[in-house]
Enzyme design. Structure first.
Site, PDB file in Angstrom:
ATOM      1  N   ASP A 191      -1.936  -3.663  85.390  1.00 38.64           N
ATOM      2  CA  ASP A 191      -0.594  -4.215  85.611  1.00 38.64           C
ATOM      3  C   ASP A 191      -0.666  -5.554  86.327  1.00 38.64           C
ATOM      4  O   ASP A 191       0.093  -6.457  86.032  1.00 38.64           O
ATOM      5  CB  ASP A 191       0.236  -3.228  86.447  1.00 38.64           C
ATOM      6  CG  ASP A 191       0.545  -1.981  85.619  1.00 38.64           C
ATOM      7  OD1 ASP A 191       0.928  -0.953  86.179  1.00 38.64           O
ATOM      8  OD2 ASP A 191       0.359  -2.084  84.384  1.00 38.64           O
ATOM      9  N   GLU A 203     -10.492  -9.403  48.154  1.00 37.57           N
ATOM     10  CA  GLU A 203      -9.705 -10.595  48.473  1.00 37.57           C
ATOM     11  C   GLU A 203      -8.337 -10.255  49.035  1.00 37.57           C
ATOM     12  O   GLU A 203      -7.598 -11.130  49.484  1.00 37.57           O
ATOM     13  CB  GLU A 203      -9.541 -11.470  47.233  1.00 37.57           C
ATOM     14  CG  GLU A 203     -10.833 -12.153  46.806  1.00 37.57           C
ATOM     15  CD  GLU A 203     -11.512 -12.872  47.959  1.00 37.57           C
ATOM     16  OE1 GLU A 203     -10.850 -13.710  48.599  1.00 37.57           O
ATOM     17  OE2 GLU A 203     -12.692 -12.573  48.229  1.00 37.57           O
ATOM     18  N   ARG A 245      -4.774   2.305  74.992  1.00 41.89           N
ATOM     19  CA  ARG A 245      -4.956   2.214  76.450  1.00 41.89           C
ATOM     20  C   ARG A 245      -3.638   1.981  77.164  1.00 41.89           C
ATOM     21  O   ARG A 245      -3.539   2.165  78.375  1.00 41.89           O
ATOM     22  CB  ARG A 245      -5.985   1.157  76.812  1.00 41.89           C
ATOM     23  CG  ARG A 245      -5.660  -0.245  76.383  1.00 41.89           C
ATOM     24  CD  ARG A 245      -6.878  -1.158  76.556  1.00 41.89           C
ATOM     25  NE  ARG A 245      -7.390  -1.180  77.908  1.00 41.89           N
ATOM     26  CZ  ARG A 245      -6.850  -1.877  78.912  1.00 41.89           C
ATOM     27  NH1 ARG A 245      -5.739  -2.561  78.709  1.00 41.89           N
ATOM     28  NH2 ARG A 245      -7.385  -1.872  80.107  1.00 41.89           N
ATOM     29  N   PRO A 250      -5.675 -11.716  57.189  1.00 45.59           N
ATOM     30  CA  PRO A 250      -5.934 -13.057  57.711  1.00 45.59           C
ATOM     31  C   PRO A 250      -4.687 -13.938  57.664  1.00 45.59           C
ATOM     32  O   PRO A 250      -4.578 -14.928  58.363  1.00 45.59           O
ATOM     33  CB  PRO A 250      -7.023 -13.618  56.773  1.00 45.59           C
ATOM     34  CG  PRO A 250      -7.557 -12.457  56.022  1.00 45.59           C
ATOM     35  CD  PRO A 250      -6.478 -11.441  55.960  1.00 45.59           C
TER      36      PRO A 250
HETATM   37  O1  21W Z   1      -8.834  -8.159  55.922  1.00 46.06           O
HETATM   38  C1  21W Z   1      -9.192  -9.063  56.648  1.00 46.06           C
HETATM   39  N1  21W Z   1     -10.147  -9.912  56.277  1.00 46.06           N
HETATM   40  C2  21W Z   1     -10.761  -9.775  54.969  1.00 46.06           C
HETATM   41  C3  21W Z   1     -10.624 -11.025  54.190  1.00 46.06           C
HETATM   42  C4  21W Z   1     -11.281 -12.159  54.611  1.00 46.06           C
HETATM   43  C5  21W Z   1     -11.220 -13.315  53.833  1.00 46.06           C
HETATM   44  C6  21W Z   1     -10.513 -13.296  52.661  1.00 46.06           C
HETATM   45  C7  21W Z   1     -10.606 -14.436  51.744  1.00 46.06           C
HETATM   46  N2  21W Z   1      -9.478 -15.311  51.916  1.00 46.06           N
HETATM   47  C8  21W Z   1      -9.679 -16.454  51.058  1.00 46.06           C
HETATM   48  C9  21W Z   1      -8.966 -17.593  51.660  1.00 46.06           C
HETATM   49  N3  21W Z   1      -8.862 -17.804  52.955  1.00 46.06           N
HETATM   50  C10 21W Z   1      -8.148 -18.920  53.120  1.00 46.06           C
HETATM   51  C11 21W Z   1      -7.814 -19.389  51.884  1.00 46.06           C
HETATM   52  N4  21W Z   1      -8.350 -18.548  50.988  1.00 46.06           N
HETATM   53  C12 21W Z   1      -9.806 -12.166  52.277  1.00 46.06           C
HETATM   54  C13 21W Z   1      -9.862 -11.028  53.053  1.00 46.06           C
HETATM   55  C14 21W Z   1      -8.567  -9.249  57.951  1.00 46.06           C
HETATM   56  C15 21W Z   1      -7.574  -8.388  58.318  1.00 46.06           C
HETATM   57  S1  21W Z   1      -6.964  -8.730  59.828  1.00 46.06           S
HETATM   58  C16 21W Z   1      -8.000 -10.046  60.069  1.00 46.06           C
HETATM   59  N5  21W Z   1      -8.024 -10.825  61.190  1.00 46.06           N
HETATM   60  C17 21W Z   1      -8.891 -11.827  61.217  1.00 46.06           C
HETATM   61  N6  21W Z   1      -9.725 -12.095  60.200  1.00 46.06           N
HETATM   62  C18 21W Z   1      -9.750 -11.320  59.048  1.00 46.06           C
HETATM   63  O2  21W Z   1     -10.546 -11.600  58.138  1.00 46.06           O
HETATM   64  C19 21W Z   1      -8.834 -10.237  58.967  1.00 46.06           C
END
Ligand code: 21W
Length: 247
Positions: free
Chosen positions: A169, A116, A154, A89
């Site tokens: 394309d 987390e 793809r 994230p």
């Molecule tokens: O592993 C992923 N998500 C698991 C995940 C979701 C939430 C938290 C908790 N974070 C706590 C926090 N947030 C802000 C401040 N503190 C940890 C891990 C993931 C990989 S790519 C992607 N792309 C878009 N969204 C996603 O969740 C992902």
């Protein structure tokens, strides 16, 4: 391209990449994938892959060693250099430009987190870049890895039929939204097929489709295009559309 995925749920990615264009690309050897499960490299009776966060707080953190061993096993399976990407994230949002860059590489190593996240020391030591697939909260990185696999697969040469890649394309190449699509029946209680599409006039059809894409993009995703940067022909199509709307 070879894509290795380090994940606690390797089968998940494998199934997500088993059907359609991606499945076909794999059958054709355009894409090879292998999953690596950190739990297979975890020590001790309970084969721990996570533990509590220092400093307290909710949730668990993935341990360094099982991930390091899984990454090492994946690297050892193929001598080629790999781009190591942590799906996160906190990563940069994935774009088609980034997908095109990744699709041109010989090898990707995707790391999927759960809980987390992952001990920062592992990330600093092993990861080339972090990628997010958007600003929403998932339960782990596997869906994001499957998105990268699909988008990259793809674009492999030969993955799409000629017809499909020609379409790919034309518009996706320059970031416009797609035009509306119609198929049989010509007449239906839900409405008619636009006459131009039945005309057989391919120049007019191409113009209409381009105009629809331009209008849709401006209406739904104005962030995708800068009108000033449009070519003369596109600006004419928009003007014609606006005149027709105004009339
Ligand atoms: O592993 C992923 N998500 C698991 C995940 C979701 C939430 C938290 C908790 N974070 C706590 C926090 N947030 C802000 C401040 N503190 C940890 C891990 C993931 C990989 S790519 C992607 N792309 C878009 N969204 C996603 O969740 C992902």
């Amino acid at each position: 391209i070879r894509i290795d995925v380090v994940s606690l749920f390797p089968d998940f990615i494998d199934q997500a990449a088993a059907v359609g264009v991606v499945g076909r690309a794999r059958e054709r050897g355009l894409l090879t994938m292998q999953g690596w499960n950190p739990r297979d490299y975890a020590e001790g009776n309970y084969r721990r892959v996570d533990d509590r966060p220092f400093g307290g707080g909710p949730g668990m953190v993935m341990l360094i060693e099982p991930l390091r061993a899984a990454l090492a096993a994946a690297r050892a399976a193929d001598p080629g250099p790999a781009r190591v990407i942590y799906m996160s994230p906190q990563g940069r949002p994935l774009t088609q430009a980034k997908v095109r860059e990744l699709a041109a590489l010989p090898r990707l190593l995707l790391l999927c987190g759960r809980y987390e996240g992952v001990d920062e020391r592992l990330l600093e030591a092993e990861i080339d870049e972090e990628l997010s697939i958007g600003d929403y909260v998932l339960s782990g990185g596997e869906l994001a890895a499957a998105v990268v696999v699909d988008a990259v697969a793809r674009l492999q040469d030969g993955a799409l039929g000629d017809a499909e890649s020609a379409v790919q394309d034309s518009f996706e190449g320059d970031g416009l939204l797609d035009c509306p699509h119609y198929t049989r029946p010509v007449t239906h209680a839900l409405g008619q097929v636009p006459d131009v599409l039945l005309s057989g006039n391919h120049a007019e059809i191409a113009k209409w489709r381009r105009q629809q894409s331009l209008v849709r993009t401006l209406e739904r995703r104005p962030d995708l295009i800068d009108e000033a940067a449009l070519g003369k022909a596109d600006r004419r199509l928009l003007a014609a559309w606006r005149a027709a709307q105004g009339a």
